[in-house]
Design a protein around this motif. Structure first.
Motif, PDB file in Angstrom:
ATOM      1  N   ILE A  32      -7.612  -2.140   3.114  1.00 34.37           N
ATOM      2  CA  ILE A  32      -6.713  -1.959   4.251  1.00 34.37           C
ATOM      3  C   ILE A  32      -7.157  -2.797   5.435  1.00 34.37           C
ATOM      4  O   ILE A  32      -6.342  -3.449   6.096  1.00 34.37           O
ATOM      5  N   ASP A  33      -8.452  -2.823   5.694  1.00 37.66           N
ATOM      6  CA  ASP A  33      -8.971  -3.536   6.861  1.00 37.66           C
ATOM      7  C   ASP A  33      -8.823  -5.052   6.763  1.00 37.66           C
ATOM      8  O   ASP A  33      -9.019  -5.760   7.754  1.00 37.66           O
ATOM      9  N   ASP A  34      -8.496  -5.540   5.593  1.00 32.93           N
ATOM     10  CA  ASP A  34      -8.318  -6.986   5.418  1.00 32.93           C
ATOM     11  C   ASP A  34      -6.947  -7.460   5.867  1.00 32.93           C
ATOM     12  O   ASP A  34      -6.700  -8.659   5.927  1.00 32.93           O
ATOM     13  N   TYR A  35      -6.048  -6.531   6.148  1.00 31.15           N
ATOM     14  CA  TYR A  35      -4.679  -6.883   6.514  1.00 31.15           C
ATOM     15  C   TYR A  35      -4.471  -6.732   8.020  1.00 31.15           C
ATOM     16  O   TYR A  35      -5.031  -5.847   8.658  1.00 31.15           O
ATOM     17  N   ASP A  36      -3.633  -7.602   8.555  1.00 31.36           N
ATOM     18  CA  ASP A  36      -3.478  -7.696  10.008  1.00 31.36           C
ATOM     19  C   ASP A  36      -2.172  -7.123  10.539  1.00 31.36           C
ATOM     20  O   ASP A  36      -2.092  -6.732  11.701  1.00 31.36           O
ATOM     21  N   TYR A  37      -1.152  -7.099   9.702  1.00 32.02           N
ATOM     22  CA  TYR A  37       0.161  -6.641  10.142  1.00 32.02           C
ATOM     23  C   TYR A  37       0.736  -5.677   9.105  1.00 32.02           C
ATOM     24  O   TYR A  37       0.545  -5.873   7.892  1.00 32.02           O
ATOM     25  N   TRP A  38       1.467  -4.690   9.604  1.00 29.09           N
ATOM     26  CA  TRP A  38       1.992  -3.638   8.735  1.00 29.09           C
ATOM     27  C   TRP A  38       3.451  -3.350   9.045  1.00 29.09           C
ATOM     28  O   TRP A  38       3.883  -3.434  10.202  1.00 29.09           O
ATOM     29  N   PHE A  45       0.856  -1.176   0.000  1.00 27.63           N
ATOM     30  CA  PHE A  45       0.000   0.000   0.000  1.00 27.63           C
ATOM     31  C   PHE A  45       0.897   1.232   0.000  1.00 27.63           C
ATOM     32  O   PHE A  45       2.094   1.138   0.270  1.00 27.63           O
ATOM     33  N   ARG A  46       0.309   2.397  -0.286  1.00 28.67           N
ATOM     34  CA  ARG A  46       1.097   3.626  -0.235  1.00 28.67           C
ATOM     35  C   ARG A  46       0.226   4.776   0.243  1.00 28.67           C
ATOM     36  O   ARG A  46      -1.006   4.740   0.113  1.00 28.67           O
ATOM     37  N   GLN A  47       0.890   5.776   0.788  1.00 26.84           N
ATOM     38  CA  GLN A  47       0.177   6.957   1.260  1.00 26.84           C
ATOM     39  C   GLN A  47       0.972   8.197   0.892  1.00 26.84           C
ATOM     40  O   GLN A  47       2.103   8.381   1.354  1.00 26.84           O
ATOM     41  N   ALA A  48       0.370   9.021   0.055  1.00 28.66           N
ATOM     42  CA  ALA A  48       0.982  10.273  -0.355  1.00 28.66           C
ATOM     43  C   ALA A  48       0.575  11.375   0.620  1.00 28.66           C
ATOM     44  O   ALA A  48      -0.451  11.258   1.299  1.00 28.66           O
ATOM     45  N   PRO A  49       1.335  12.451   0.698  1.00 24.84           N
ATOM     46  CA  PRO A  49       1.000  13.545   1.619  1.00 24.84           C
ATOM     47  C   PRO A  49      -0.407  14.073   1.371  1.00 24.84           C
ATOM     48  O   PRO A  49      -0.783  14.361   0.233  1.00 24.84           O
ATOM     49  N   GLY A  50      -1.178  14.169   2.431  1.00 21.50           N
ATOM     50  CA  GLY A  50      -2.525  14.710   2.323  1.00 21.50           C
ATOM     51  C   GLY A  50      -3.556  13.763   1.744  1.00 21.50           C
ATOM     52  O   GLY A  50      -4.703  14.160   1.532  1.00 21.50           O
ATOM     53  N   LYS A  51      -3.148  12.522   1.481  1.00 21.58           N
ATOM     54  CA  LYS A  51      -4.074  11.550   0.891  1.00 21.58           C
ATOM     55  C   LYS A  51      -4.215  10.333   1.792  1.00 21.58           C
ATOM     56  O   LYS A  51      -3.394  10.086   2.666  1.00 21.58           O
ATOM     57  N   GLU A  52      -5.245   9.564   1.544  1.00 19.65           N
ATOM     58  CA  GLU A  52      -5.465   8.346   2.306  1.00 19.65           C
ATOM     59  C   GLU A  52      -4.565   7.227   1.771  1.00 19.65           C
ATOM     60  O   GLU A  52      -4.146   7.238   0.616  1.00 19.65           O
ATOM     61  N   ARG A  53      -4.308   6.273   2.636  1.00 12.70           N
ATOM     62  CA  ARG A  53      -3.536   5.103   2.215  1.00 12.70           C
ATOM     63  C   ARG A  53      -4.334   4.342   1.162  1.00 12.70           C
ATOM     64  O   ARG A  53      -5.552   4.169   1.289  1.00 12.70           O
TER      65      ARG A  53
END
Length: 121
Positions: free
Chosen positions: A105-111, A34-42
């Motif tokens: 995102i909610d389907d994943y357990d570890y990050w 996954f990725r998250q840019a500044p000001g955006k959601e993952r």
């Protein structure tokens, strides 16, 4: 406790390539990036089933990114080619307690802790 450590982030010019690696102490979990840019959601980038036979990609990276895994080494990779400035983000690998991969995102357990990728034009 699942420990996940990723590496490979950094700065690259547009059109270049980068490979992210993620090590995790398990074998039979589906994995995702996954990725998250500044000001955006993952957001979802790519996922792979536990045996590596099935993969999925976000439309924005399809044809440019590939995901793979080496279960003998407990490693998952995200190969990013033809990078664009809009690919700039913090990238996370994630593990799911299931053999089937998923996009949410909610389907994943570890990050993992995340690694910055910056693409300059």
């Amino acid at each position: 406790q699942v420990q996940m450590v990723e590496s490979g982030g950094g700065s690259v010019q547009a059109g270049g390539s980068r490979r992210l690696s993620c090590t995790a102490s398990f074998k039979h979990y589906a994995m995702g990036w996954f990725r998250q840019a500044p000001g955006k959601e993952r957001e979802f980038v790519a996922s792979i089933g536990w045996d590596g036979a099935s993969t999925k990609f976000a439309d924005a990276v399809k044809g440019r990114f590939t995901i793979s895994r080496d279960n003998k080494k407990n490693m998952v990779y995200l190969q990013m080619n033809n990078l664009k400035p809009e690919d700039t983000a913090v990238y996370y690998c994630a593990a799911r307690e299931s053999v089937a991969h998923a996009l949410l995102i909610d389907d994943y357990d570890y990050w993992s802790q995340g690694t910055q990728v910056t693409v300059s034009s």
